[in-house]
Design a protein around this motif. Structure first.
Motif, short mmCIF file in Angstrom:
data_model
loop_
_atom_site.label_atom_id
_atom_site.label_comp_id
_atom_site.label_asym_id
_atom_site.label_seq_id
_atom_site.Cartn_x
_atom_site.Cartn_y
_atom_site.Cartn_z
N ASP A 174 73.92 134.79 -39.36
CA ASP A 174 73.32 134.79 -40.69
C ASP A 174 74.36 135.13 -41.76
O ASP A 174 74.41 134.49 -42.82
N ILE A 227 76.66 132.06 -42.25
CA ILE A 227 76.03 130.99 -43.03
C ILE A 227 76.02 131.33 -44.52
O ILE A 227 76.40 130.51 -45.37
N THR A 243 77.82 124.40 -47.13
CA THR A 243 76.74 124.63 -46.17
C THR A 243 77.15 124.03 -44.82
O THR A 243 77.53 122.86 -44.75
N VAL A 272 75.34 124.18 -36.25
CA VAL A 272 75.65 125.43 -35.55
C VAL A 272 75.67 125.12 -34.06
O VAL A 272 74.74 124.50 -33.54
N LEU A 288 67.35 129.88 -34.19
CA LEU A 288 66.56 128.91 -34.97
C LEU A 288 65.90 129.58 -36.17
O LEU A 288 65.77 128.97 -37.25
N LEU A 322 68.44 129.73 -38.82
CA LEU A 322 68.79 128.41 -39.36
C LEU A 322 67.69 127.80 -40.23
O LEU A 322 67.97 126.99 -41.13
N LYS A 323 66.45 128.16 -39.96
CA LYS A 323 65.30 127.49 -40.59
C LYS A 323 65.38 127.43 -42.11
O LYS A 323 65.15 126.36 -42.70
N TYR A 362 67.74 127.13 -44.04
CA TYR A 362 68.85 126.29 -44.51
C TYR A 362 68.78 124.86 -43.96
O TYR A 362 69.60 124.02 -44.34
N SER A 363 67.86 124.60 -43.05
CA SER A 363 67.71 123.27 -42.42
C SER A 363 69.01 122.81 -41.77
O SER A 363 69.38 121.63 -41.85
N ILE A 364 69.70 123.73 -41.14
CA ILE A 364 70.95 123.40 -40.45
C ILE A 364 70.61 123.02 -39.00
O ILE A 364 69.93 123.78 -38.31
N LEU A 390 70.77 122.48 -34.98
CA LEU A 390 71.30 123.26 -33.86
C LEU A 390 71.70 122.32 -32.73
O LEU A 390 70.89 121.51 -32.26
#
Length: 379
Positions: free
Chosen positions: A120, A123, A132, A136, A152, A155-156, A158-160, A162
């Motif tokens: 976190d 990011i 961004t 990941v 997850l 990440l949620k 930021y919509s990155i 996995l």
């Protein structure tokens, strides 16, 4: 005990199950020896059924699978990809193939895998710099799944996407699901020292059909569907051979047995050695079931009376292979200019860790020899 042993005990050698020859014979009888063919299709289907992923592409290596996954996600020059610091370079080098920059995140002691809290921070730091992360990539270290749900959750917002490096965790489980499941994509390896092997090769798995279709296309030089050769994009020669896939199909049939045996060997070492001061073993978080691809022991030399290197050399005198834990990526000269969040946990595990031989065909006598050699190292 003699130090001149003619039969070497390897760290994690191949162990055939019996059906491989049948599938290889089918490949030869059909004359599909080059890449592609019925065995490749069958291997992909078999792996899809075992893993729970809807779509799979059989490729030449796990590194190739990672390369394609990142390429399909649009990773390119100037981008950032966050990856585990404590890992094998093959999970990270594809970032550089695409001209992007890896940013490393340290492990936690609970799982030895990517620390979600440090993730976190990484990011947020990248975003503050205007970059961004495009993906990941946590590694399932030595068969132990990372804590996917916690990652997850980070990440949620930021919509990155996995992408899980599950190269070492074929057959492992996370909360009742196959290692890698739940990610945008997962990468697997069937290298010669993995829990099952096709002599080489890898797999890219995803529930997104378009991703796997594009991976197959890119893995065959990105040839356009025309009767002559035309290429609008640069592709790669990454498709798995039909003969290699035949071996993989036979190995998949014994995967459950191999996991059971790997875990038995881990338990044997732990029961025989963990009671001695200064020796401990890789943890087993309650969210998953590790395949125990490698058995990893930690040595506190001040308590045990021998260093990991002294133990490794003693084993080597008996013709027994062992190996240090992965040297963290931030310590690699090729990544000396890359940003790292944390690093002390990985350094500590590298300094004190030793991977013990755990081939699934090891005999009781061989296991006893390893244990006695380790215990004889105490000063």
């Amino acid at each position: 005990m003699s130090t001149d042993r003619s039969k070497r005990i390897y760290l994690s050698p191949p162990h055939m199950g019996g059906s491989e020859q049948k599938y290889i014979a089918e490949a030869f009888e059909s004359n599909f020896i080059a890449p592609l063919g019925p065995q490749v299709n069958g291997f992909e289907k078999d792996f899809s059924e075992i893993s729970g992923f809807k779509h799979c592409a059989a490729l030449t290596s796990g590194t190739a699978a990672m390369h394609l996954a990142l390429r399909i996600l649009g990773v390119s020059s100037g981008d950032v990809v966050i990856a585990s610091d404590l890992t094998f370079i093959g999970s990270v080098s594809p970032v550089t193939f695409l001209g992007a920059e890896p940013v490393f995140v340290d492990s936690d002691y609970e799982t030895w895998n990517m620390d979600p809290e440090l993730l976190d921070k990484a990011i947020k730091s990248c975003i503050a710099e205007g970059r961004t992360p495009k993906a990941v990539v946590p590694t399932d270290l030595y068969g132990q799944c990372a804590d996917y749900d916690r990652i997850l959750e980070v990440l949620k917002p930021y919509s990155i996407p996995l992408v899980i490096d599950a190269a070492e965790s074929v057959g492992s489980m996370y909360k009742g699901k196959f290692a890698g499941k739940g990610a945008f994509a997962a990468v697997y390896s069937f290298n010669g020292n993995k829990i099952i092997t096709s002599s080489g090769g890898g797999m890219l798995a995803s529930d997104d059909e378009e991703t796997i279709e594009k991976a197959r296309w890119l893995s065959q030089q990105a040839r356009e569907p025309k009767p002559y050769y035309e290429h609008n994009e640069i592709g790669y020669n990454y498709r798995m051979s039909n003969v290699v896939a035949a071996i993989g199909r036979g190995q998949l049939e014994v995967l459950e047995e191999r996991v059971r045996r790997k875990r038995e060997i881990f338990d044997f070492y732990e029961q025989r050695l963990a009671s001695h001061k200064g020796l401990s073993f890789m943890p087993d978080p309650d969210f998953g079931k590790s395949n125990r691809w490698l058995t990893v022991m930690l040595i506190d030399s001040s308590l045990f009376g021998a260093t990991p290197e002294e133990i490794r050399l003693a084993l080597e005198k008996e013709n027994i292979e062992s190996r240090p834990v992965w040297n963290p990526m931030h310590r690699q000269p090729v990544f000396k200019n890359c940003q790292t969040f944390g690093g002390k946990v990985g350094e500590d595990l590298f300094e004190h860790g030793l991977c013990l031989p755990c081939g699934t065909a090891m005999t009781a006598d061989e296991l006893e020899l390893v244990v006695s050699t380790i215990l004889n190292c105490r000063k």
